[in-house]
Design a protein around this motif. Structure first.
Motif, PDB file in Angstrom:
ATOM      1  N   GLU A 115       0.979  -1.372  -0.039  1.00 21.27           N
ATOM      2  CA  GLU A 115       0.035  -0.031  -0.244  1.00 21.27           C
ATOM      3  C   GLU A 115       0.960   1.142  -0.022  1.00 21.27           C
ATOM      4  O   GLU A 115       0.366   2.421  -0.848  1.00 21.27           O
ATOM      5  CB  GLU A 115      -1.019   0.035   1.220  1.00 21.27           C
ATOM      6  CG  GLU A 115      -1.805   1.289   1.350  1.00 21.27           C
ATOM      7  CD  GLU A 115      -2.759   1.154   2.475  1.00 21.27           C
ATOM      8  OE1 GLU A 115      -3.413   2.235   2.914  1.00 21.27           O
ATOM      9  OE2 GLU A 115      -2.970   0.099   3.046  1.00 21.27           O
ATOM     10  N   LEU A 116       1.937   1.300   0.670  1.00 20.32           N
ATOM     11  CA  LEU A 116       2.799   2.349   0.997  1.00 20.32           C
ATOM     12  C   LEU A 116       3.579   2.543  -0.476  1.00 20.32           C
ATOM     13  O   LEU A 116       4.114   3.746  -0.635  1.00 20.32           O
ATOM     14  CB  LEU A 116       3.717   2.220   2.137  1.00 20.32           C
ATOM     15  CG  LEU A 116       3.219   2.407   3.320  1.00 20.32           C
ATOM     16  CD1 LEU A 116       4.069   1.907   4.386  1.00 20.32           C
ATOM     17  CD2 LEU A 116       3.164   4.071   3.505  1.00 20.32           C
ATOM     18  N   THR A 117       3.979   1.556  -1.174  1.00 22.38           N
ATOM     19  CA  THR A 117       4.346   1.693  -2.563  1.00 22.38           C
ATOM     20  C   THR A 117       3.441   2.507  -3.563  1.00 22.38           C
ATOM     21  O   THR A 117       3.986   3.415  -4.260  1.00 22.38           O
ATOM     22  CB  THR A 117       4.935   0.397  -3.229  1.00 22.38           C
ATOM     23  OG1 THR A 117       5.724  -0.395  -2.353  1.00 22.38           O
ATOM     24  CG2 THR A 117       5.419   0.495  -4.667  1.00 22.38           C
ATOM     25  N   GLU A 118       2.133   2.376  -3.346  1.00 21.77           N
ATOM     26  CA  GLU A 118       1.086   3.042  -4.117  1.00 21.77           C
ATOM     27  C   GLU A 118       1.103   4.576  -3.556  1.00 21.77           C
ATOM     28  O   GLU A 118       0.702   5.251  -4.328  1.00 21.77           O
ATOM     29  CB  GLU A 118      -0.129   2.390  -3.924  1.00 21.77           C
ATOM     30  CG  GLU A 118      -0.029   1.069  -4.816  1.00 21.77           C
ATOM     31  CD  GLU A 118       0.279   1.123  -6.323  1.00 21.77           C
ATOM     32  OE1 GLU A 118       0.221   1.891  -6.927  1.00 21.77           O
ATOM     33  OE2 GLU A 118       1.323   0.317  -6.614  1.00 21.77           O
ATOM     34  N   VAL A 119       1.122   4.663  -2.318  1.00 17.78           N
ATOM     35  CA  VAL A 119       1.193   6.138  -1.861  1.00 17.78           C
ATOM     36  C   VAL A 119       2.508   6.810  -2.379  1.00 17.78           C
ATOM     37  O   VAL A 119       2.098   7.965  -2.690  1.00 17.78           O
ATOM     38  CB  VAL A 119       1.297   6.106  -0.140  1.00 17.78           C
ATOM     39  CG1 VAL A 119       1.656   7.429   0.288  1.00 17.78           C
ATOM     40  CG2 VAL A 119       0.092   5.442   0.378  1.00 17.78           C
ATOM     41  N   VAL A 120       3.755   6.254  -2.549  1.00 21.45           N
ATOM     42  CA  VAL A 120       4.741   6.908  -2.888  1.00 21.45           C
ATOM     43  C   VAL A 120       4.669   7.124  -4.527  1.00 21.45           C
ATOM     44  O   VAL A 120       4.909   8.212  -4.948  1.00 21.45           O
ATOM     45  CB  VAL A 120       5.970   6.056  -2.841  1.00 21.45           C
ATOM     46  CG1 VAL A 120       7.099   6.628  -3.617  1.00 21.45           C
ATOM     47  CG2 VAL A 120       6.285   6.291  -1.116  1.00 21.45           C
ATOM     48  N   ARG A 121       3.901   6.362  -5.319  1.00 23.64           N
ATOM     49  CA  ARG A 121       3.705   6.423  -6.619  1.00 23.64           C
ATOM     50  C   ARG A 121       2.871   7.581  -6.794  1.00 23.64           C
ATOM     51  O   ARG A 121       3.027   8.448  -7.681  1.00 23.64           O
ATOM     52  CB  ARG A 121       3.003   5.192  -7.194  1.00 23.64           C
ATOM     53  CG  ARG A 121       2.786   5.268  -8.728  1.00 23.64           C
ATOM     54  CD  ARG A 121       1.611   4.133  -9.162  1.00 23.64           C
ATOM     55  NE  ARG A 121       2.184   2.788  -8.872  1.00 23.64           N
ATOM     56  CZ  ARG A 121       2.978   2.326  -9.969  1.00 23.64           C
ATOM     57  NH1 ARG A 121       3.153   2.787 -11.059  1.00 23.64           N
ATOM     58  NH2 ARG A 121       3.197   1.079  -9.761  1.00 23.64           N
ATOM     59  N   ALA A 122       1.757   7.647  -5.917  1.00 27.62           N
ATOM     60  CA  ALA A 122       0.762   8.811  -6.168  1.00 27.62           C
ATOM     61  C   ALA A 122       1.485  10.205  -5.646  1.00 27.62           C
ATOM     62  O   ALA A 122       0.986  11.177  -6.291  1.00 27.62           O
ATOM     63  CB  ALA A 122      -0.495   8.590  -5.168  1.00 27.62           C
ATOM     64  N   ALA A 123       2.468  10.201  -4.835  1.00 25.97           N
ATOM     65  CA  ALA A 123       3.017  11.317  -4.399  1.00 25.97           C
ATOM     66  C   ALA A 123       3.999  11.935  -5.597  1.00 25.97           C
ATOM     67  O   ALA A 123       4.049  12.943  -6.045  1.00 25.97           O
ATOM     68  CB  ALA A 123       3.777  11.253  -3.237  1.00 25.97           C
ATOM     69  N   TYR A 124       4.592  10.821  -6.247  1.00 24.80           N
ATOM     70  CA  TYR A 124       5.536  11.156  -7.387  1.00 24.80           C
ATOM     71  C   TYR A 124       4.515  11.886  -8.688  1.00 24.80           C
ATOM     72  O   TYR A 124       5.028  12.762  -9.305  1.00 24.80           O
ATOM     73  CB  TYR A 124       6.350   9.752  -8.090  1.00 24.80           C
ATOM     74  CG  TYR A 124       7.537   9.820  -7.511  1.00 24.80           C
ATOM     75  CD1 TYR A 124       8.553  10.820  -7.368  1.00 24.80           C
ATOM     76  CD2 TYR A 124       7.918   8.424  -6.858  1.00 24.80           C
ATOM     77  CE1 TYR A 124       9.742  10.420  -6.812  1.00 24.80           C
ATOM     78  CE2 TYR A 124       9.083   8.317  -6.326  1.00 24.80           C
ATOM     79  CZ  TYR A 124      10.036   9.188  -6.430  1.00 24.80           C
ATOM     80  OH  TYR A 124      11.161   8.979  -5.934  1.00 24.80           O
ATOM     81  N   LEU A 125       3.376  11.342  -8.832  1.00 24.56           N
ATOM     82  CA  LEU A 125       2.597  11.749  -9.816  1.00 24.56           C
ATOM     83  C   LEU A 125       1.913  12.953  -9.609  1.00 24.56           C
ATOM     84  O   LEU A 125       1.841  14.045 -10.577  1.00 24.56           O
ATOM     85  CB  LEU A 125       1.142  10.853 -10.237  1.00 24.56           C
ATOM     86  CG  LEU A 125       1.805   9.307 -10.675  1.00 24.56           C
ATOM     87  CD1 LEU A 125       0.619   8.374 -10.817  1.00 24.56           C
ATOM     88  CD2 LEU A 125       2.578   9.587 -12.025  1.00 24.56           C
ATOM     89  N   VAL A 126       1.463  13.603  -8.222  1.00 24.79           N
ATOM     90  CA  VAL A 126       1.266  14.884  -7.944  1.00 24.79           C
ATOM     91  C   VAL A 126       2.280  15.652  -8.232  1.00 24.79           C
ATOM     92  O   VAL A 126       2.485  16.692  -8.655  1.00 24.79           O
ATOM     93  CB  VAL A 126       0.740  14.781  -6.420  1.00 24.79           C
ATOM     94  CG1 VAL A 126       0.559  16.380  -5.967  1.00 24.79           C
ATOM     95  CG2 VAL A 126      -0.515  14.032  -6.413  1.00 24.79           C
ATOM     96  N   HIS A 127       3.617  15.300  -7.673  1.00 25.67           N
ATOM     97  CA  HIS A 127       4.816  16.003  -7.919  1.00 25.67           C
ATOM     98  C   HIS A 127       5.035  16.469  -9.491  1.00 25.67           C
ATOM     99  O   HIS A 127       5.305  17.685  -9.856  1.00 25.67           O
ATOM    100  CB  HIS A 127       6.084  15.530  -7.127  1.00 25.67           C
ATOM    101  CG  HIS A 127       7.508  16.363  -7.327  1.00 25.67           C
ATOM    102  ND1 HIS A 127       7.695  17.557  -6.955  1.00 25.67           N
ATOM    103  CD2 HIS A 127       8.347  15.949  -8.137  1.00 25.67           C
ATOM    104  CE1 HIS A 127       8.783  18.139  -7.169  1.00 25.67           C
ATOM    105  NE2 HIS A 127       9.259  16.960  -8.113  1.00 25.67           N
TER     106      HIS A 127
END
Length: 339
Positions: free
Chosen positions: A24-36
């Motif tokens: 789940e945290l891998t997907e949280v980090v993926r989402a953060a990269y996409l927002v950035h």
């Protein structure tokens, strides 16, 4: 309007939430990269506090804002004192402050060495999966078998990576032995071939995924022939590779302006070439399909480590801890503050 509560969250609660939730945290980090990548963030350059009498020690400040689904601001204050290990203390210690974006008030203070290691490992494994196009590696070479390497291994394990073997190198062979024993005792890893290497070069040989997690301040790997078999290299410690290896590979990072500074390998390569043409793109470019890895070339992922990732992971931890009724909540923290 009353000031918000301040929640203090310690390492035990953080570790309990992160453990077993790494996919789940891998997907949280993926989402953060996409927002950035979409530009809905502010991530100023990190500030490095150095000490004239301690060349290897430093404290880094990473302020950031992350919008999108996160809408949080904050600052990570992380100290790296390598000599701590001689005292029986961890090298890194850190705190993370989270701020409410409507009022600016801080609402949480988290122990952050675990948050920092988690976001670093999640970023690394996301980069590996994106560049390899699979969750499979014939062999994984690891240079530096400390805390970050252990966190990356946990992500690989919990995301179900199929790994046939490991090549481990550490300046302290006993540390590599302990790391190998930990891998060998893990469920599903009993059949993996685990070799403790005598030389750093042996951690590259026949490995299609190489992880660099040292505290090196200057390049110590110089031979481009080590990349002749076209591996993916996760260059998390940023300063291990000489410019010759950088120029022999496709290069990706998380944010070019952040990564090409502070005498990283990418920065040294820019100084040598006078340009940044050797950088092929960012992880955001790869995730959105604007750039692709050439499987006929080695690929090096050198993430500087963005503060927005700390915010994403820290907020995820905060919300779960508070929902479970844990953490220390102080209602009078701001009482008596001047207007």
């Amino acid at each position: 309007m009353a000031p918000p509560l301040m929640t203090v969250i310690g390492a035990g609660d953080i570790a309990a939430e992160i453990d077993r939730h790494r996919p789940e945290l891998t997907e949280v980090v993926r989402a953060a990269y996409l927002v950035h990548d979409a530009g809905d963030s502010s991530n100023p350059h990190s500030s490095f506090l150095r000490f004239p009498h301690r060349d290897r020690s430093r404290i880094i400040s990473l302020p950031a804002y992350l919008g999108g689904e996160f809408e949080v601001a904050g600052n990570k204050w992380i100290a790296s004192f390598p000599d701590n290990t001689r005292r029986g203390l961890p090298r890194a210690s850190a705190t993370l402050i989270l701020n409410d974006c409507a009022t600016g008030y801080p609402f949480a203070c988290l122990e952050s060495s675990i948050v920092s290691a988690t976001r670093t490992a999640a970023s690394a494994v996301l980069g590996a999966q994106t560049l390899l196009g699979t969750r499979r590696a014939r062999r994984v070479g690891i240079v530096g078998t400390g805390l970050i390497a252990r966190h990356v291994w946990r992500f690989l394990r919990e995301l179900g990576w199929e790994i046939g073997g490991f090549r481990l190198f550490d300046l302290d062979p006993a540390a590599a032995d302990r790391f190998g024993a930990a891998i060998g005792s893990a469920a599903g890893a009993a059949d993996a071939e685990i070799v403790v290497a005598d030389r750093v070069e042996d951690a590259f040989t026949d490995c299609d995924l190489v992880l660099l997690t040292t505290v090196a301040g200057e390049p110590h790997v110089h031979d481009p022939c080590l990349l002749a078999h076209h591996p993916v290299v996760l260059h998390l410690s940023l300063r291990d590779l000489a410019p010759e290896l950088i120029l022999a590979a496709q290069n990706f990072t998380d944010d070019v302006d952040h990564a090409v500074r502070e005498r990283t390998s990418l920065h040294l390569t820019e100084q040598r070439t006078g340009n940044r043409d050797f950088i092929d793109g960012t992880l955001g470019d790869l995730l959105r399909g604007r750039r692709r890895r050439d499987p006929g070339r080695p690929a090096v992922f050198s993430p500087f480590g963005l503060g927005v990732l700390d915010l994403a992971v820290g907020q995820w931890v905060h919300d779960r801890v508070v929902a479970a009724g844990r953490g220390h909540r102080e209602s009078g923290f701001f009482t008596g503050a001047e207007d």
